[in-house]
Design a protein around this motif. Structure first.
Motif, PDB file in Angstrom:
ATOM      1  N   SER A   3       0.832  -1.199   0.000  1.00  0.00           N
ATOM      2  CA  SER A   3       0.000   0.000   0.000  1.00  0.00           C
ATOM      3  C   SER A   3       0.873   1.259   0.000  1.00  0.00           C
ATOM      4  CB  SER A   3      -0.927  -0.013   1.213  1.00  0.00           C
ATOM      5  OG  SER A   3      -1.682   1.172   1.259  1.00  0.00           O
ATOM      6  N   LEU A   4       1.936   1.248   0.783  1.00  0.00           N
ATOM      7  CA  LEU A   4       2.853   2.393   0.825  1.00  0.00           C
ATOM      8  C   LEU A   4       3.551   2.556  -0.518  1.00  0.00           C
ATOM      9  CD1 LEU A   4       4.300   4.717   2.200  1.00  0.00           C
ATOM     10  CD2 LEU A   4       5.914   3.050   3.173  1.00  0.00           C
ATOM     11  N   ILE A   5       3.963   1.461  -1.114  1.00  0.00           N
ATOM     12  CA  ILE A   5       4.626   1.529  -2.424  1.00  0.00           C
ATOM     13  C   ILE A   5       3.684   2.159  -3.445  1.00  0.00           C
ATOM     14  CG2 ILE A   5       5.530   0.137  -4.344  1.00  0.00           C
ATOM     15  CD1 ILE A   5       6.591  -1.819  -2.138  1.00  0.00           C
ATOM     16  N   GLN A   6       2.418   1.752  -3.428  1.00  0.00           N
ATOM     17  CA  GLN A   6       1.438   2.331  -4.355  1.00  0.00           C
ATOM     18  C   GLN A   6       1.240   3.822  -4.090  1.00  0.00           C
ATOM     19  OE1 GLN A   6      -1.877  -0.299  -3.728  1.00  0.00           O
ATOM     20  NE2 GLN A   6      -1.141  -1.799  -5.222  1.00  0.00           N
ATOM     21  N   SER A   7       1.213   4.201  -2.828  1.00  0.00           N
ATOM     22  CA  SER A   7       1.084   5.627  -2.482  1.00  0.00           C
ATOM     23  C   SER A   7       2.286   6.411  -2.985  1.00  0.00           C
ATOM     24  CB  SER A   7       0.958   5.799  -0.972  1.00  0.00           C
ATOM     25  OG  SER A   7      -0.256   5.282  -0.507  1.00  0.00           O
ATOM     26  N   LEU A   8       3.475   5.855  -2.796  1.00  0.00           N
ATOM     27  CA  LEU A   8       4.699   6.513  -3.265  1.00  0.00           C
ATOM     28  C   LEU A   8       4.684   6.652  -4.786  1.00  0.00           C
ATOM     29  CD1 LEU A   8       7.290   4.730  -0.945  1.00  0.00           C
ATOM     30  CD2 LEU A   8       6.651   7.150  -0.867  1.00  0.00           C
ATOM     31  N   GLN A   9       4.219   5.626  -5.466  1.00  0.00           N
ATOM     32  CA  GLN A   9       4.165   5.674  -6.931  1.00  0.00           C
ATOM     33  C   GLN A   9       3.160   6.720  -7.406  1.00  0.00           C
ATOM     34  OE1 GLN A   9       3.384   1.506  -7.610  1.00  0.00           O
ATOM     35  NE2 GLN A   9       5.549   1.041  -7.956  1.00  0.00           N
ATOM     36  N   ARG A  10       1.996   6.783  -6.771  1.00  0.00           N
ATOM     37  CA  ARG A  10       0.996   7.791  -7.152  1.00  0.00           C
ATOM     38  C   ARG A  10       1.529   9.204  -6.897  1.00  0.00           C
ATOM     39  NH1 ARG A  10      -2.488   4.052  -4.877  1.00  0.00           N
ATOM     40  NH2 ARG A  10      -2.502   5.166  -2.902  1.00  0.00           N
ATOM     41  N   GLU A  11       2.186   9.379  -5.769  1.00  0.00           N
ATOM     42  CA  GLU A  11       2.742  10.697  -5.457  1.00  0.00           C
ATOM     43  C   GLU A  11       3.839  11.065  -6.456  1.00  0.00           C
ATOM     44  OE1 GLU A  11       4.530  13.135  -1.612  1.00  0.00           O
ATOM     45  OE2 GLU A  11       3.901  11.054  -1.359  1.00  0.00           O
ATOM     46  N   THR A  12       4.670  10.087  -6.811  1.00  0.00           N
ATOM     47  CA  THR A  12       5.724  10.322  -7.804  1.00  0.00           C
ATOM     48  C   THR A  12       5.109  10.734  -9.137  1.00  0.00           C
ATOM     49  OG1 THR A  12       7.220   8.761  -6.726  1.00  0.00           O
ATOM     50  CG2 THR A  12       7.670   9.258  -9.043  1.00  0.00           C
ATOM     51  N   GLU A  13       4.057  10.051  -9.551  1.00  0.00           N
ATOM     52  CA  GLU A  13       3.373  10.405 -10.801  1.00  0.00           C
ATOM     53  C   GLU A  13       2.809  11.816 -10.735  1.00  0.00           C
ATOM     54  OE1 GLU A  13       0.536   7.236 -11.159  1.00  0.00           O
ATOM     55  OE2 GLU A  13       2.092   5.773 -11.715  1.00  0.00           O
ATOM     56  N   GLY A  14       2.253  12.196  -9.585  1.00  0.00           N
ATOM     57  CA  GLY A  14       1.741  13.550  -9.409  1.00  0.00           C
ATOM     58  C   GLY A  14       2.841  14.590  -9.491  1.00  0.00           C
ATOM     59  N   ILE A  15       3.976  14.295  -8.895  1.00  0.00           N
ATOM     60  CA  ILE A  15       5.115  15.220  -8.939  1.00  0.00           C
ATOM     61  C   ILE A  15       5.641  15.334 -10.362  1.00  0.00           C
ATOM     62  CG2 ILE A  15       7.505  15.561  -8.179  1.00  0.00           C
ATOM     63  CD1 ILE A  15       6.622  14.260  -5.481  1.00  0.00           C
ATOM     64  N   GLN A  16       5.687  14.219 -11.073  1.00  0.00           N
ATOM     65  CA  GLN A  16       6.126  14.262 -12.470  1.00  0.00           C
ATOM     66  C   GLN A  16       5.166  15.086 -13.318  1.00  0.00           C
ATOM     67  OE1 GLN A  16       6.426  10.021 -12.987  1.00  0.00           O
ATOM     68  NE2 GLN A  16       8.646  10.019 -12.686  1.00  0.00           N
ATOM     69  N   ALA A  17       3.874  14.957 -13.062  1.00  0.00           N
ATOM     70  CA  ALA A  17       2.881  15.772 -13.769  1.00  0.00           C
ATOM     71  C   ALA A  17       3.084  17.253 -13.454  1.00  0.00           C
ATOM     72  CB  ALA A  17       1.464  15.332 -13.395  1.00  0.00           C
ATOM     73  N   PHE A  18       3.420  17.548 -12.203  1.00  0.00           N
ATOM     74  CA  PHE A  18       3.694  18.933 -11.807  1.00  0.00           C
ATOM     75  C   PHE A  18       4.932  19.441 -12.550  1.00  0.00           C
ATOM     76  CE2 PHE A  18       5.040  22.398  -9.050  1.00  0.00           C
ATOM     77  CZ  PHE A  18       3.830  23.019  -8.767  1.00  0.00           C
ATOM     78  N   GLY A  19       5.943  18.593 -12.664  1.00  0.00           N
ATOM     79  CA  GLY A  19       7.143  18.959 -13.414  1.00  0.00           C
ATOM     80  C   GLY A  19       6.831  19.240 -14.873  1.00  0.00           C
ATOM     81  N   GLN A  20       5.908  18.480 -15.445  1.00  0.00           N
ATOM     82  CA  GLN A  20       5.493  18.719 -16.827  1.00  0.00           C
ATOM     83  C   GLN A  20       4.793  20.072 -16.947  1.00  0.00           C
ATOM     84  OE1 GLN A  20       6.229  17.102 -19.660  1.00  0.00           O
ATOM     85  NE2 GLN A  20       5.160  18.778 -20.687  1.00  0.00           N
ATOM     86  N   LEU A  21       3.967  20.397 -15.956  1.00  0.00           N
ATOM     87  CA  LEU A  21       3.327  21.719 -15.955  1.00  0.00           C
ATOM     88  C   LEU A  21       4.368  22.832 -15.865  1.00  0.00           C
ATOM     89  CD1 LEU A  21       0.199  21.207 -13.667  1.00  0.00           C
ATOM     90  CD2 LEU A  21       0.244  21.537 -16.146  1.00  0.00           C
ATOM     91  N   LEU A  22       5.419  22.595 -15.088  1.00  0.00           N
ATOM     92  CA  LEU A  22       6.491  23.589 -14.992  1.00  0.00           C
ATOM     93  C   LEU A  22       7.182  23.777 -16.341  1.00  0.00           C
ATOM     94  CD1 LEU A  22       8.043  22.597 -11.540  1.00  0.00           C
ATOM     95  CD2 LEU A  22       6.797  24.709 -12.068  1.00  0.00           C
ATOM     96  N   ALA A  23       7.396  22.683 -17.069  1.00  0.00           N
ATOM     97  CA  ALA A  23       8.012  22.782 -18.397  1.00  0.00           C
ATOM     98  C   ALA A  23       7.100  23.563 -19.352  1.00  0.00           C
ATOM     99  CB  ALA A  23       8.303  21.385 -18.942  1.00  0.00           C
ATOM    100  N   GLU A  24       5.794  23.299 -19.286  1.00  0.00           N
ATOM    101  CA  GLU A  24       4.843  24.040 -20.110  1.00  0.00           C
ATOM    102  C   GLU A  24       4.842  25.521 -19.726  1.00  0.00           C
ATOM    103  OE1 GLU A  24       0.913  22.228 -20.206  1.00  0.00           O
ATOM    104  OE2 GLU A  24       1.827  20.225 -20.197  1.00  0.00           O
TER     105      GLU A  24
END
Length: 131
Positions: A3-24
């Motif tokens: 469950s923690l691994i899944q939470s970490l993965q979801r949070e990582t995906e969210g941070i990566q999406a935020f990074g993409q918004l920063l690039a845009e």
């Protein structure tokens, strides 16, 4: 742990999406596309709020497992599952990449502001000299 691994993965995906918004955002800043910036800001705020909720949930999960983040971003605890440690490293890497992207955007804004200020000074010099 899963469950923690899944939470970490979801949070990582969210941070990566935020990074993409920063690039845009950086691209829009370079183009001077201020209309796009408004929409990007809205999306960044929404994603930031979601990430904040994910962070709180993840911290609670980590606490129940006796894990916590150290001052340098390291994962601390008596027994750290290697899969959890790997997911944690990926999250930290994504967070640092987003932080660097945010700093770069700040530098772009500061550089553009400096150019505008110099341009305004040049434009106003003849007026001052003429008076």
């Amino acid at each position: 742990n899963q469950s923690l691994i899944q939470s970490l993965q979801r949070e990582t995906e969210g941070i990566q999406a935020f990074g993409q918004l920063l690039a845009e955002e950086r691209d829009a800043l370079k183009r001077g596309d201020f209309q796009s910036l408004s929409g990007l800001l809205t999306r960044k705020v929404e994603l930031g709020q979601a990430l904040s909720r994910q962070l709180k949930a993840r911290e609670a999960q980590m606490g129940t497992l006796g894990l916590r983040a150290g001052p340098e971003g390291q994962l601390l605890g008596r027994q750290v599952d290697p899969a959890v440690a790997d997911a944690w490293r990926q999250l930290i890497f994504a967070a640092r990449t987003a932080r660097d992207g945010n700093a770069l955007n700040g530098a772009v804004v500061n550089a553009q502001y400096a150019l505008l200020a110099r341009g305004a000074a040049v434009v106003s010099e003849p007026m001052v000299a003429a008076m």
